[in-house]
Motif scaffolding. Structure first.
Motif, PDB file in Angstrom:
ATOM      1  N   ALA A   1      -2.385  -0.529   8.891  1.00 14.31           N
ATOM      2  CA  ALA A   1      -1.029   0.291  10.010  1.00 14.31           C
ATOM      3  C   ALA A   1      -0.229   0.231   8.418  1.00 14.31           C
ATOM      4  O   ALA A   1       0.469   1.335   7.845  1.00 14.31           O
ATOM      5  CB  ALA A   1      -0.633   0.377  11.274  1.00 14.31           C
ATOM      6  N   ASP A   2       0.434  -0.461   8.801  1.00 15.58           N
ATOM      7  CA  ASP A   2       1.572  -0.395   7.598  1.00 15.58           C
ATOM      8  C   ASP A   2       1.087  -0.267   6.229  1.00 15.58           C
ATOM      9  O   ASP A   2       2.257   0.615   5.772  1.00 15.58           O
ATOM     10  CB  ASP A   2       2.836  -1.857   7.883  1.00 15.58           C
ATOM     11  CG  ASP A   2       3.037  -2.449   9.046  1.00 15.58           C
ATOM     12  OD1 ASP A   2       3.488  -1.145   9.668  1.00 15.58           O
ATOM     13  OD2 ASP A   2       3.419  -3.288   9.788  1.00 15.58           O
ATOM     14  N   ALA A   3       0.153  -1.112   5.826  1.00 14.75           N
ATOM     15  CA  ALA A   3      -0.838  -0.644   4.339  1.00 14.75           C
ATOM     16  C   ALA A   3      -0.097   0.785   4.204  1.00 14.75           C
ATOM     17  O   ALA A   3      -0.346   1.213   2.883  1.00 14.75           O
ATOM     18  CB  ALA A   3      -1.569  -1.393   4.540  1.00 14.75           C
ATOM     19  N   GLU A   4      -0.713   1.569   5.059  1.00 13.66           N
ATOM     20  CA  GLU A   4      -1.267   2.808   4.564  1.00 13.66           C
ATOM     21  C   GLU A   4       0.106   3.475   4.514  1.00 13.66           C
ATOM     22  O   GLU A   4       0.212   4.487   4.559  1.00 13.66           O
ATOM     23  CB  GLU A   4      -2.365   3.127   6.084  1.00 13.66           C
ATOM     24  CG  GLU A   4      -2.304   5.132   6.019  1.00 13.66           C
ATOM     25  CD  GLU A   4      -3.220   5.194   4.956  1.00 13.66           C
ATOM     26  OE1 GLU A   4      -4.200   6.307   4.165  1.00 13.66           O
ATOM     27  OE2 GLU A   4      -4.065   4.082   3.993  1.00 13.66           O
ATOM     28  N   ARG A   5       1.061   3.154   6.252  1.00 16.56           N
ATOM     29  CA  ARG A   5       1.992   3.706   5.686  1.00 16.56           C
ATOM     30  C   ARG A   5       2.950   4.114   4.602  1.00 16.56           C
ATOM     31  O   ARG A   5       3.075   4.389   3.830  1.00 16.56           O
ATOM     32  CB  ARG A   5       3.265   3.242   6.730  1.00 16.56           C
ATOM     33  CG  ARG A   5       4.139   4.246   7.312  1.00 16.56           C
ATOM     34  CD  ARG A   5       5.148   3.309   8.362  1.00 16.56           C
ATOM     35  NE  ARG A   5       5.135   1.900   8.371  1.00 16.56           N
ATOM     36  CZ  ARG A   5       6.224   1.469   7.871  1.00 16.56           C
ATOM     37  NH1 ARG A   5       6.817   1.988   7.098  1.00 16.56           N
ATOM     38  NH2 ARG A   5       6.406   0.023   8.175  1.00 16.56           N
ATOM     39  N   VAL A   6       2.931   2.204   4.307  1.00 14.60           N
ATOM     40  CA  VAL A   6       3.822   1.969   2.362  1.00 14.60           C
ATOM     41  C   VAL A   6       3.456   2.884   1.912  1.00 14.60           C
ATOM     42  O   VAL A   6       3.754   3.439   1.056  1.00 14.60           O
ATOM     43  CB  VAL A   6       3.519   0.906   2.176  1.00 14.60           C
ATOM     44  CG1 VAL A   6       4.245   0.029   1.560  1.00 14.60           C
ATOM     45  CG2 VAL A   6       4.601  -0.181   3.578  1.00 14.60           C
TER      46      VAL A   6
END
Length: 148
Positions: A120-125
């Motif tokens: 999820a964090d990778a997608e947001r970044v």
């Protein structure tokens, strides 16, 4: 914040005051375009400043981008921020609603490492990085700078 409030997006270059002044002159901007930051100093005790677009003394994205290019061409250290402000009756005349510091796009190897910990964090970044790239592309297209 109310839905009918005007939100102004500002692009900011922050860095060593003398370097920003040099970039301001290169860009042909008004002498008042660069503002010193009150108590901000580098590790070498150099005063820091900022150049804001749009502002009274930097109303054109062309001038701001020329100053940015001067910082890059001379290998200067700087930060780029995007601020959202709303007009206000205060002494400053505005309220800063949000500030985002821009970073270069993460490469796929780094995103892969981040995905291993948090998809999820990778997608947001990745999404934020794409949005920043789009914003810079639009800023560049609006300015149509061709005289470097």
């Amino acid at each position: 914040m109310h839905d009918d409030e005007e939100i102004i997006t500002r692009w900011v270059i922050e860095g060593v005051l003398d370097h920003l002044e040099e970039a301001r002159r290169f860009a042909g901007l008004d002498a008042n375009a660069v503002v010193a930051l009150a108590d901000a100093r580098t590790r070498r005790w150099e005063l820091e400043g900022r150049l804001i677009y749009p502002s009274y003394f930097c109303p054109s994205s062309t001038g701001w981008l020329k100053a940015l290019s001067a910082m890059v061409m001379r290998g200067r250290t700087f930060r780029i921020l995007v601020e959202e402000v709303t007009p206000d009756e205060s002494e400053d005349g505005e309220v800063v609603r949000s500030v985002a510091r821009l970073f270069p796009k993460m490469d796929e190897e780094m995103l892969g490492l981040l995905r291993a910990f948090s998809a999820a964090d990778a997608e947001r970044v990745s999404d934020l990085s794409d949005r920043i790239a789009t914003a810079f592309r639009r800023l560049r297209e609006e300015s149509s700078i061709t005289d470097f």
